[in-house]
Design a protein around this motif. Structure first.
Motif, PDB file in Angstrom:
ATOM      1  N   THR A 179      36.757 -58.589 -39.356  1.00  0.00           N
ATOM      2  CA  THR A 179      35.961 -57.648 -38.557  1.00  0.00           C
ATOM      3  C   THR A 179      34.792 -58.352 -37.892  1.00  0.00           C
ATOM      4  OG1 THR A 179      36.542 -55.877 -40.107  1.00  0.00           O
ATOM      5  CG2 THR A 179      34.703 -55.472 -38.620  1.00  0.00           C
ATOM      6  N   LEU A 180      34.124 -59.222 -38.648  1.00  0.00           N
ATOM      7  CA  LEU A 180      32.972 -59.953 -38.107  1.00  0.00           C
ATOM      8  C   LEU A 180      33.390 -60.871 -36.961  1.00  0.00           C
ATOM      9  CD1 LEU A 180      29.931 -60.194 -38.691  1.00  0.00           C
ATOM     10  CD2 LEU A 180      30.447 -62.196 -40.096  1.00  0.00           C
ATOM     11  N   ILE A 181      34.515 -61.555 -37.127  1.00  0.00           N
ATOM     12  CA  ILE A 181      35.009 -62.464 -36.078  1.00  0.00           C
ATOM     13  C   ILE A 181      35.370 -61.675 -34.815  1.00  0.00           C
ATOM     14  CG2 ILE A 181      36.900 -64.005 -35.443  1.00  0.00           C
ATOM     15  CD1 ILE A 181      36.903 -65.024 -38.311  1.00  0.00           C
ATOM     16  N   MET A 182      36.014 -60.526 -34.993  1.00  0.00           N
ATOM     17  CA  MET A 182      36.399 -59.707 -33.849  1.00  0.00           C
ATOM     18  C   MET A 182      35.182 -59.181 -33.100  1.00  0.00           C
ATOM     19  SD  MET A 182      39.620 -59.589 -33.248  1.00  0.00           S
ATOM     20  CE  MET A 182      39.636 -58.145 -32.188  1.00  0.00           C
ATOM     21  N   VAL A 183      34.156 -58.722 -33.845  1.00  0.00           N
ATOM     22  CA  VAL A 183      32.924 -58.235 -33.206  1.00  0.00           C
ATOM     23  C   VAL A 183      32.258 -59.373 -32.427  1.00  0.00           C
ATOM     24  CG1 VAL A 183      30.596 -57.376 -33.644  1.00  0.00           C
ATOM     25  CG2 VAL A 183      32.547 -56.371 -34.847  1.00  0.00           C
ATOM     26  N   ALA A 184      32.190 -60.555 -33.046  1.00  0.00           N
ATOM     27  CA  ALA A 184      31.611 -61.713 -32.357  1.00  0.00           C
ATOM     28  C   ALA A 184      32.423 -62.067 -31.121  1.00  0.00           C
ATOM     29  CB  ALA A 184      31.551 -62.908 -33.315  1.00  0.00           C
ATOM     30  N   GLY A 185      33.756 -61.973 -31.232  1.00  0.00           N
ATOM     31  CA  GLY A 185      34.621 -62.262 -30.085  1.00  0.00           C
ATOM     32  C   GLY A 185      34.407 -61.283 -28.942  1.00  0.00           C
ATOM     33  N   ILE A 186      34.177 -60.010 -29.282  1.00  0.00           N
ATOM     34  CA  ILE A 186      33.929 -58.998 -28.254  1.00  0.00           C
ATOM     35  C   ILE A 186      32.645 -59.308 -27.489  1.00  0.00           C
ATOM     36  CG2 ILE A 186      33.317 -56.573 -27.890  1.00  0.00           C
ATOM     37  CD1 ILE A 186      35.229 -55.908 -30.235  1.00  0.00           C
ATOM     38  N   PHE A 187      31.564 -59.628 -28.223  1.00  0.00           N
ATOM     39  CA  PHE A 187      30.300 -59.972 -27.556  1.00  0.00           C
ATOM     40  C   PHE A 187      30.439 -61.267 -26.752  1.00  0.00           C
ATOM     41  CE2 PHE A 187      28.491 -56.860 -30.438  1.00  0.00           C
ATOM     42  CZ  PHE A 187      27.419 -56.354 -29.712  1.00  0.00           C
ATOM     43  N   LEU A 188      31.208 -62.218 -27.278  1.00  0.00           N
ATOM     44  CA  LEU A 188      31.417 -63.476 -26.557  1.00  0.00           C
ATOM     45  C   LEU A 188      32.156 -63.241 -25.258  1.00  0.00           C
ATOM     46  CD1 LEU A 188      31.271 -66.607 -26.538  1.00  0.00           C
ATOM     47  CD2 LEU A 188      33.467 -66.602 -27.735  1.00  0.00           C
ATOM     48  N   PHE A 189      33.210 -62.440 -25.315  1.00  0.00           N
ATOM     49  CA  PHE A 189      34.003 -62.167 -24.117  1.00  0.00           C
ATOM     50  C   PHE A 189      33.193 -61.402 -23.079  1.00  0.00           C
ATOM     51  CE2 PHE A 189      37.000 -59.482 -21.719  1.00  0.00           C
ATOM     52  CZ  PHE A 189      37.819 -60.480 -21.184  1.00  0.00           C
ATOM     53  N   ALA A 190      32.384 -60.432 -23.528  1.00  0.00           N
ATOM     54  CA  ALA A 190      31.588 -59.623 -22.600  1.00  0.00           C
ATOM     55  C   ALA A 190      30.552 -60.467 -21.870  1.00  0.00           C
ATOM     56  CB  ALA A 190      30.912 -58.480 -23.345  1.00  0.00           C
ATOM     57  N   ASN A 191      30.053 -61.507 -22.534  1.00  0.00           N
ATOM     58  CA  ASN A 191      29.019 -62.353 -21.925  1.00  0.00           C
ATOM     59  C   ASN A 191      29.571 -63.701 -21.472  1.00  0.00           C
ATOM     60  OD1 ASN A 191      26.256 -60.863 -22.536  1.00  0.00           O
ATOM     61  ND2 ASN A 191      27.501 -60.682 -24.382  1.00  0.00           N
ATOM     62  N   LEU A 192      30.896 -63.783 -21.317  1.00  0.00           N
ATOM     63  CA  LEU A 192      31.530 -65.048 -20.965  1.00  0.00           C
ATOM     64  C   LEU A 192      31.039 -65.630 -19.635  1.00  0.00           C
ATOM     65  CD1 LEU A 192      33.566 -66.935 -22.259  1.00  0.00           C
ATOM     66  CD2 LEU A 192      35.384 -65.788 -20.984  1.00  0.00           C
ATOM     67  N   PRO A 193      30.905 -64.824 -18.560  1.00  0.00           N
ATOM     68  CA  PRO A 193      30.430 -65.402 -17.299  1.00  0.00           C
ATOM     69  C   PRO A 193      29.065 -66.079 -17.411  1.00  0.00           C
ATOM     70  CG  PRO A 193      31.361 -63.223 -16.919  1.00  0.00           C
ATOM     71  CD  PRO A 193      31.259 -63.397 -18.400  1.00  0.00           C
ATOM     72  N   SER A 194      28.102 -65.405 -18.092  1.00  0.00           N
ATOM     73  CA  SER A 194      26.769 -65.996 -18.214  1.00  0.00           C
ATOM     74  C   SER A 194      26.789 -67.224 -19.121  1.00  0.00           C
ATOM     75  CB  SER A 194      25.784 -64.960 -18.775  1.00  0.00           C
ATOM     76  OG  SER A 194      26.212 -64.502 -20.044  1.00  0.00           O
ATOM     77  N   ILE A 195      27.650 -67.202 -20.156  1.00  0.00           N
ATOM     78  CA  ILE A 195      27.769 -68.366 -21.039  1.00  0.00           C
ATOM     79  C   ILE A 195      28.327 -69.561 -20.278  1.00  0.00           C
ATOM     80  CG2 ILE A 195      28.965 -69.293 -23.055  1.00  0.00           C
ATOM     81  CD1 ILE A 195      28.801 -66.510 -24.294  1.00  0.00           C
ATOM     82  N   ILE A 196      29.333 -69.313 -19.450  1.00  0.00           N
ATOM     83  CA  ILE A 196      29.927 -70.389 -18.654  1.00  0.00           C
ATOM     84  C   ILE A 196      28.894 -70.986 -17.701  1.00  0.00           C
ATOM     85  CG2 ILE A 196      31.633 -70.903 -16.865  1.00  0.00           C
ATOM     86  CD1 ILE A 196      33.500 -68.921 -18.218  1.00  0.00           C
ATOM     87  N   ASP A 197      28.087 -70.115 -17.091  1.00  0.00           N
ATOM     88  CA  ASP A 197      27.040 -70.606 -16.173  1.00  0.00           C
ATOM     89  C   ASP A 197      26.029 -71.485 -16.914  1.00  0.00           C
ATOM     90  OD1 ASP A 197      28.199 -69.305 -14.081  1.00  0.00           O
ATOM     91  OD2 ASP A 197      26.915 -67.535 -14.223  1.00  0.00           O
ATOM     92  N   LYS A 198      25.617 -71.034 -18.110  1.00  0.00           N
ATOM     93  CA  LYS A 198      24.631 -71.810 -18.871  1.00  0.00           C
ATOM     94  C   LYS A 198      25.203 -73.143 -19.329  1.00  0.00           C
ATOM     95  CE  LYS A 198      22.031 -67.805 -20.546  1.00  0.00           C
ATOM     96  NZ  LYS A 198      21.625 -67.004 -21.726  1.00  0.00           N
ATOM     97  N   VAL A 199      26.459 -73.126 -19.779  1.00  0.00           N
ATOM     98  CA  VAL A 199      27.103 -74.378 -20.196  1.00  0.00           C
ATOM     99  C   VAL A 199      27.252 -75.309 -19.010  1.00  0.00           C
ATOM    100  CG1 VAL A 199      29.242 -75.387 -21.094  1.00  0.00           C
ATOM    101  CG2 VAL A 199      28.302 -73.339 -22.148  1.00  0.00           C
TER     102      VAL A 199
END
Length: 419
Positions: free
Chosen positions: A25-45
């Motif tokens: 459950t914890l991994i899935m919740v983290a994955g959901i937040f990661l996917f939702a913020n993927l564009p901004s994460i890609i820009d920062k990386v």
């Protein structure tokens, strides 16, 4: 009834307290937040890795005029491509590409008919956006050159390339607007995945739980104090309730992730999953078909799980059931482009396909009310029949031990249950 709730509580809490459930459950919740913020994460990386710098391309301009026009064209379109004029030879530039000093180089020239010739050289053709941007810019320049040759004014060129007026209209009573259809398609696709994976995961969990109790001989103690029928439905409802809680956690996490990712500037992800035109009826039908699909397959899973004595045999026993839900998902997925296909209408009234196929149709089409109600009614009747038959099999199946002979054990389980 007291025994029913004891088994219900035991089924719910035993799985809920396991480390695997919590971690998943914890991994899935983290994955959901990661996917939702993927564009901004890609820009920062990208900024950290330095990839925000413009792509550097050296240009050999044999025409003497194309480089300036190309540079101007790219600046107007804000392509983020850095051009640099050079007089180096082709061999020297090839060495720079091989040593990764530059991304690519391009040679430009005119022929006798004022047609642009461009030769683009790079270390790998995997990256397509850069050459495509250069090609589009050169195509615009070519249009301007040919317009000058034909003595066409800017207005005449605009008229020449003016797009046609192509409008779409529908007169079907079951059709939605194009914007509503696109948003419904995205939502239905996501919810179809939720229903599909939930049915497979939790049904398999029920079958494994029943087989585990049989293999440890706990079943013999349980059925001495509670009827096998109560035990079966307590298992189905207990694990089903746990699944609903887990999905609600995912839904709340998804809503929060979507809200946070859309709180600032709109990005492509938030536009793609836009909920502006979301119909409440679609979510209501999603809940109804999820619950009906779960109880249908969960009852079948409990029935099949009671026929095996070892947890190693569970997957083999429930394979036919898994193939049914996979077939339902494939049929529904083929209708995402055109939900009005004839075979989809037929499949939406077949109980094992209805949770996904009818939900697809009711989510994307404006169906008459009798169609989803009829499909729901057929599923409810099927669940009662399957529950009645499953109770007969379960009553004898939980007392069967030894090697499983797949579905051939059904008859033996029914006979044993009568005794």
């Amino acid at each position: 009834m007291r025994e029913f709730w004891i088994i219900f509580k035991q089924s719910f809490l035993t799985k809920a307290k396991t480390k695997s459930f919590f971690i998943t459950t914890l991994i899935m919740v983290a994955g959901i937040f990661l996917f939702a913020n993927l564009p901004s994460i890609i820009d920062k990386v990208g900024k950290m890795m330095g990839s925000e710098e413009d792509d550097r391309v050296l240009v050999v301009d044999e025409s003497g005029v194309l480089f300036d026009r190309l540079l101007e064209q790219l600046q107007q379109n804000e392509q983020g491509i850095s051009l640099e004029l050079t007089e180096k030879t082709q061999d020297q530039l090839s060495e720079k590409v091989k040593s990764e000093e530059i991304e690519a180089f391009m040679e430009l020239s005119f022929d006798a008919e004022q047609t642009i010739h461009a030769s683009y050289t790079t270390g790998s053709l995997v990256e397509q956006s850069l050459p495509s941007a250069l090609q589009d810019a050169l195509q615009n320049i070519q249009t301007e050159v040919k317009a000058d040759q034909l003595a066409l004014s800017g207005e005449q060129v605009s008229e020449l390339f003016a797009p046609i007026q192509f409008e779409k209209h529908n007169i079907s009573e079951t059709a939605k607007s194009e914007e509503e259809l696109n948003q419904a398609r995205v939502l239905v696709y996501v919810l179809m995945f939720v229903i599909y994976f939930a049915v497979i995961i939790y049904s398999s969990m029920i079958a494994t739980e029943v087989a585990t109790e049989k293999s440890s001989r706990v079943m013999e103690i349980l059925i001495s104090s509670v009827s096998p029928v109560k035990h079966m439905f307590a298992k189905v409802l207990g694990i089903g309730s746990l699944g609903i809680v887990q999905i609600l956690v995912y839904a709340v996490s998804g809503f929060l992730a979507y809200t946070l990712s859309s709180a600032g500037e709109k990005n492509e992800l938030s536009a793609f999953f836009s909920l502006e035109n979301l119909e409440v009826s679609t979510l209501v039908y999603a809940v109804i078909f999820f619950l009906l699909g779960y109880f249908l397959y969960a009852t079948l899973a409990a029935l099949l799980g009671s026929l095996v004595s070892r947890t190693e045999d569970v997957q083999q026993m429930i394979m036919p059931m898994s193939l049914l839900i996979v077939a339902a998902f494939i049929i529904a997925a083929t209708g995402l482009g055109n939900p009005e296909l004839g075979y989809l209408k037929i499949a939406s009234f077949i109980p094992f396909f209805a949770p996904l196929v009818m939900f697809l149709r009711v989510g994307m089409l404006d169906l008459p009310l009798w169609e989803p109600l009829l499909s729901i009614g057929i599923m409810v009747v099927t669940i009662f029949i399957l529950g009645w038959f499953g109770a007969k099999v379960y009553r004898g199946g939980v007392l069967m031990y030894g090697p499983s002979r797949s579905l051939k054990d059904l008859k033996k389980a029914i006979q044993l249950g009568k005794e």
